[in-house]
Design a protein around this motif. Structure first.
Motif, PDB file in Angstrom:
ATOM      1  N   LYS A  93       0.855  -1.200   0.000  1.00  0.00           N
ATOM      2  CA  LYS A  93       0.000   0.000   0.000  1.00  0.00           C
ATOM      3  C   LYS A  93       0.888   1.246   0.000  1.00  0.00           C
ATOM      4  O   LYS A  93       1.602   1.505   0.965  1.00  0.00           O
ATOM      5  N   VAL A  94       0.842   1.982  -1.104  1.00  0.00           N
ATOM      6  CA  VAL A  94       1.698   3.156  -1.288  1.00  0.00           C
ATOM      7  C   VAL A  94       0.839   4.410  -1.396  1.00  0.00           C
ATOM      8  O   VAL A  94      -0.145   4.436  -2.136  1.00  0.00           O
ATOM      9  N   ALA A  95       1.219   5.452  -0.656  1.00  0.00           N
ATOM     10  CA  ALA A  95       0.606   6.777  -0.792  1.00  0.00           C
ATOM     11  C   ALA A  95       1.686   7.709  -1.325  1.00  0.00           C
ATOM     12  O   ALA A  95       2.765   7.811  -0.745  1.00  0.00           O
ATOM     13  N   CYS A  96       1.417   8.370  -2.436  1.00  0.00           N
ATOM     14  CA  CYS A  96       2.478   9.099  -3.135  1.00  0.00           C
ATOM     15  C   CYS A  96       2.018  10.489  -3.552  1.00  0.00           C
ATOM     16  O   CYS A  96       0.875  10.685  -3.966  1.00  0.00           O
ATOM     17  N   ILE A 121      -0.564  -4.331  -5.551  1.00  0.00           N
ATOM     18  CA  ILE A 121      -0.270  -2.926  -5.254  1.00  0.00           C
ATOM     19  C   ILE A 121      -1.561  -2.142  -5.069  1.00  0.00           C
ATOM     20  O   ILE A 121      -2.488  -2.247  -5.874  1.00  0.00           O
ATOM     21  N   SER A 122      -1.601  -1.382  -3.992  1.00  0.00           N
ATOM     22  CA  SER A 122      -2.686  -0.425  -3.757  1.00  0.00           C
ATOM     23  C   SER A 122      -2.034   0.952  -3.723  1.00  0.00           C
ATOM     24  O   SER A 122      -1.180   1.222  -2.876  1.00  0.00           O
ATOM     25  N   LEU A 123      -2.424   1.835  -4.654  1.00  0.00           N
ATOM     26  CA  LEU A 123      -1.780   3.142  -4.776  1.00  0.00           C
ATOM     27  C   LEU A 123      -2.786   4.264  -4.635  1.00  0.00           C
ATOM     28  O   LEU A 123      -3.841   4.251  -5.271  1.00  0.00           O
ATOM     29  N   MET A 124      -2.465   5.231  -3.781  1.00  0.00           N
ATOM     30  CA  MET A 124      -3.250   6.465  -3.707  1.00  0.00           C
ATOM     31  C   MET A 124      -2.301   7.640  -3.895  1.00  0.00           C
ATOM     32  O   MET A 124      -1.130   7.576  -3.509  1.00  0.00           O
ATOM     33  N   THR A 125      -2.780   8.687  -4.546  1.00  0.00           N
ATOM     34  CA  THR A 125      -1.967   9.883  -4.739  1.00  0.00           C
ATOM     35  C   THR A 125      -2.701  11.082  -4.151  1.00  0.00           C
ATOM     36  O   THR A 125      -3.926  11.066  -4.000  1.00  0.00           O
ATOM     37  N   GLY A 126      -1.949  12.107  -3.830  1.00  0.00           N
ATOM     38  CA  GLY A 126      -2.558  13.309  -3.253  1.00  0.00           C
ATOM     39  C   GLY A 126      -1.498  14.256  -2.738  1.00  0.00           C
ATOM     40  O   GLY A 126      -0.317  14.139  -3.068  1.00  0.00           O
ATOM     41  N   TRP A 127      -1.909  15.190  -1.905  1.00  0.00           N
ATOM     42  CA  TRP A 127      -0.990  16.140  -1.291  1.00  0.00           C
ATOM     43  C   TRP A 127      -0.284  15.478  -0.110  1.00  0.00           C
ATOM     44  O   TRP A 127      -0.721  14.454   0.422  1.00  0.00           O
ATOM     45  N   SER A 128       0.810  16.071   0.320  1.00  0.00           N
ATOM     46  CA  SER A 128       1.614  15.481   1.402  1.00  0.00           C
ATOM     47  C   SER A 128       0.797  15.299   2.681  1.00  0.00           C
ATOM     48  O   SER A 128       0.958  14.304   3.389  1.00  0.00           O
ATOM     49  N   SER A 129      -0.086  16.249   2.984  1.00  0.00           N
ATOM     50  CA  SER A 129      -0.905  16.137   4.196  1.00  0.00           C
ATOM     51  C   SER A 129      -1.817  14.917   4.117  1.00  0.00           C
ATOM     52  O   SER A 129      -2.055  14.232   5.128  1.00  0.00           O
ATOM     53  N   ILE A 131      -1.135  12.193   2.424  1.00  0.00           N
ATOM     54  CA  ILE A 131      -0.286  11.006   2.511  1.00  0.00           C
ATOM     55  C   ILE A 131       0.055  10.691   3.960  1.00  0.00           C
ATOM     56  O   ILE A 131      -0.002   9.538   4.396  1.00  0.00           O
ATOM     57  N   ILE A 132       0.395  11.708   4.735  1.00  0.00           N
ATOM     58  CA  ILE A 132       0.698  11.510   6.151  1.00  0.00           C
ATOM     59  C   ILE A 132      -0.533  10.986   6.889  1.00  0.00           C
ATOM     60  O   ILE A 132      -0.433  10.091   7.740  1.00  0.00           O
ATOM     61  N   LYS A 133      -1.701  11.513   6.551  1.00  0.00           N
ATOM     62  CA  LYS A 133      -2.951  11.042   7.161  1.00  0.00           C
ATOM     63  C   LYS A 133      -3.173   9.563   6.851  1.00  0.00           C
ATOM     64  O   LYS A 133      -3.581   8.789   7.736  1.00  0.00           O
ATOM     65  N   ALA A 134      -2.883   9.156   5.614  1.00  0.00           N
ATOM     66  CA  ALA A 134      -3.048   7.753   5.227  1.00  0.00           C
ATOM     67  C   ALA A 134      -2.120   6.845   6.029  1.00  0.00           C
ATOM     68  O   ALA A 134      -2.502   5.733   6.418  1.00  0.00           O
ATOM     69  N   LEU A 135      -0.900   7.311   6.303  1.00  0.00           N
ATOM     70  CA  LEU A 135       0.038   6.531   7.121  1.00  0.00           C
ATOM     71  C   LEU A 135      -0.451   6.430   8.558  1.00  0.00           C
ATOM     72  O   LEU A 135      -0.414   5.357   9.171  1.00  0.00           O
ATOM     73  N   TYR A 136      -0.909   7.536   9.111  1.00  0.00           N
ATOM     74  CA  TYR A 136      -1.426   7.543  10.483  1.00  0.00           C
ATOM     75  C   TYR A 136      -2.589   6.567  10.654  1.00  0.00           C
ATOM     76  O   TYR A 136      -2.715   5.888  11.672  1.00  0.00           O
ATOM     77  N   GLU A 137      -3.451   6.512   9.636  1.00  0.00           N
ATOM     78  CA  GLU A 137      -4.672   5.717   9.741  1.00  0.00           C
ATOM     79  C   GLU A 137      -4.500   4.287   9.238  1.00  0.00           C
ATOM     80  O   GLU A 137      -5.470   3.540   9.145  1.00  0.00           O
ATOM     81  N   GLY A 138      -3.262   3.922   8.877  1.00  0.00           N
ATOM     82  CA  GLY A 138      -2.997   2.554   8.458  1.00  0.00           C
ATOM     83  C   GLY A 138      -3.462   2.220   7.052  1.00  0.00           C
ATOM     84  O   GLY A 138      -3.544   1.051   6.682  1.00  0.00           O
ATOM     85  N   GLU A 139      -3.756   3.247   6.248  1.00  0.00           N
ATOM     86  CA  GLU A 139      -4.209   3.010   4.883  1.00  0.00           C
ATOM     87  C   GLU A 139      -3.046   2.849   3.908  1.00  0.00           C
ATOM     88  O   GLU A 139      -3.255   2.516   2.745  1.00  0.00           O
ATOM     89  N   ALA A 140      -1.831   3.112   4.361  1.00  0.00           N
ATOM     90  CA  ALA A 140      -0.649   2.967   3.514  1.00  0.00           C
ATOM     91  C   ALA A 140       0.520   2.448   4.339  1.00  0.00           C
ATOM     92  O   ALA A 140       0.633   2.750   5.535  1.00  0.00           O
ATOM     93  N   HIS A 141       1.381   1.642   3.704  1.00  0.00           N
ATOM     94  CA  HIS A 141       2.602   1.160   4.354  1.00  0.00           C
ATOM     95  C   HIS A 141       3.701   2.213   4.296  1.00  0.00           C
ATOM     96  O   HIS A 141       4.434   2.420   5.260  1.00  0.00           O
ATOM     97  N   ILE A 144       5.424   8.634  -0.159  1.00  0.00           N
ATOM     98  CA  ILE A 144       6.443   9.391  -0.886  1.00  0.00           C
ATOM     99  C   ILE A 144       5.964  10.837  -0.925  1.00  0.00           C
ATOM    100  O   ILE A 144       4.912  11.124  -1.503  1.00  0.00           O
ATOM    101  N   VAL A 145       6.709  11.721  -0.261  1.00  0.00           N
ATOM    102  CA  VAL A 145       6.262  13.097  -0.083  1.00  0.00           C
ATOM    103  C   VAL A 145       7.296  14.076  -0.622  1.00  0.00           C
ATOM    104  O   VAL A 145       8.459  13.730  -0.838  1.00  0.00           O
ATOM    105  N   ARG A 146       6.861  15.315  -0.783  1.00  0.00           N
ATOM    106  CA  ARG A 146       7.717  16.368  -1.331  1.00  0.00           C
ATOM    107  C   ARG A 146       7.924  17.471  -0.304  1.00  0.00           C
ATOM    108  O   ARG A 146       7.068  17.737   0.539  1.00  0.00           O
ATOM    109  N   GLY A 147       9.083  18.140  -0.408  1.00  0.00           N
ATOM    110  CA  GLY A 147       9.348  19.298   0.443  1.00  0.00           C
ATOM    111  C   GLY A 147       9.745  18.914   1.853  1.00  0.00           C
ATOM    112  O   GLY A 147      10.119  17.780   2.144  1.00  0.00           O
ATOM    113  N   GLN A 148       9.649  19.891   2.749  1.00  0.00           N
ATOM    114  CA  GLN A 148      10.003  19.676   4.150  1.00  0.00           C
ATOM    115  C   GLN A 148       8.800  19.112   4.896  1.00  0.00           C
ATOM    116  O   GLN A 148       7.772  19.775   5.017  1.00  0.00           O
ATOM    117  N   VAL A 149       8.928  17.890   5.362  1.00  0.00           N
ATOM    118  CA  VAL A 149       7.823  17.208   6.031  1.00  0.00           C
ATOM    119  C   VAL A 149       8.237  16.820   7.439  1.00  0.00           C
ATOM    120  O   VAL A 149       9.309  16.237   7.650  1.00  0.00           O
TER     121      VAL A 149
END
Length: 295
Positions: A93-96, A121-129, A131-141, A144-149
């Motif tokens: 599960k990738v959030a990118c 493969i399960s792929l979701m794309t979006g803004w960095s915020s 992607i971080i939410k998806a990681l917190y909620e267990g929706e992604a393993h 891949i984010v951009r900028g200062q995170v």
């Protein structure tokens, strides 16, 4: 056959019997019958049906939350079992970040599925915020984010790309002072937009005469390629066949241009999964190729 938990999750997401039935590969009458059986088992109405669709009742919201938690727990157990085998399988599960997902990730995924055909493969794309939410909620393993995170878990630097002023007509930075062409800007939830604003203020005493603001970087790029105006875009979105002028933002050797970093982030427990570890290795291999042009 879809489980009770899967049915409730899809119904809560779609809020429409027809769309939910399509996702679950069921007929609408069959799905309606399954829902009636589920509500009978719980002894309460879970959804209110109206012309606008399905709305979860208070009891329904509780049961849906339980269903989603059950599905996540099942995934964790399945992943743990699969990690005991020698093969790389299971679901990755990738959030990118959208810009990376459009321009760089497809070749990475192509290599990954070629090397590990049994993995899903399960792929979701979006803004960095997002992607971080998806990681917190267990929706992604992994994300891949951009900028200062700001991320407290594992964080791996992948690559850095440079930003250029790009246009069909303009050839130097100074040309923006006299042009009547609009400045096309991409606005997101990252600090990308603010960095460009700061760069502009440091170099010019006034704002662009004409401005167009869009919410997707690909729209911004396409507008430049079609000669509508000029923009500042990262090198990851550009290639030599675009037919546009790429103007460095630095005026001299002592001045630094704007750059954007790309990071892979995740929790240590997720990175230990066999399919995730394999994916990270493929990602790092591709990232290293950006600096070694012999590969």
């Amino acid at each position: 056959m879809a489980t009770e938990a899967e049915i409730l999750k899809v119904l809560s997401e779609e809020r429409n019997m027809r769309k939910a039935a399509e996702r679950l590969f069921l007929s609408q009458p069959a799905l309606s019958q399954r829902l009636q059986t589920i509500e009978k088992d719980w002894g309460t109405q879970l959804f209110i049906r109206s012309q606008k669709g399905l709305t979860a009742t208070p009891a329904g919201e509780m049961v849906i939350a339980y269903a989603i938690e059950t599905l996540l727990k099942k995934e964790e157990v399945v992943e743990t079992i699969q990690s005991l085998t020698t093969k790389v399988n299971g679901t990755l599960k990738v959030a990118c970040a959208s810009i990376v997902g459009q321009n760089w990730l497809p070749n990475v995924l192509k290599d990954f599925v070629t090397q590990y055909p049994e993995a899903k493969i399960s792929l979701m794309t979006g803004w960095s915020s997002e992607i971080i939410k998806a990681l917190y909620e267990g929706e992604a393993h992994v994300g891949i984010v951009r900028g200062q995170v700001d991320w407290k878990g594992e964080k791996i630097h992948l690559f850095r790309d440079t930003l250029y002023l790009v246009d069909k007509q303009l050839k130097t930075i100074e040309d923006v002072l006299t042009t009547e062409r609009p400045f096309i800007q991409y606005k997101s939830d990252s600090n990308y937009y603010q960095e460009i604003q700061q760069w502009w203020q440091q170099h010019f005493t006034s704002n662009p005469g004409k401005q167009i603001v869009v919410d997707q970087i690909e729209i911004c790029r396409q507008m430049v390629l079609n000669g509508i105006g000029y923009a500042i875009l990262p090198s990851i979105t550009l290639n030599e066949h675009d037919g546009i002028n790429k103007i460095p933002l630095a005026n001299n050797e002592k001045e630094f241009g704007i750059t954007r970093d790309t990071w892979l982030i995740g929790y240590e427990s997720s990175l230990a999964l066999r399919q995730v570890d394999a994916f990270v290795k493929v990602v790092q291999e591709h990232a290293s190729c950006l600096f070694d042009y012999t590969k």
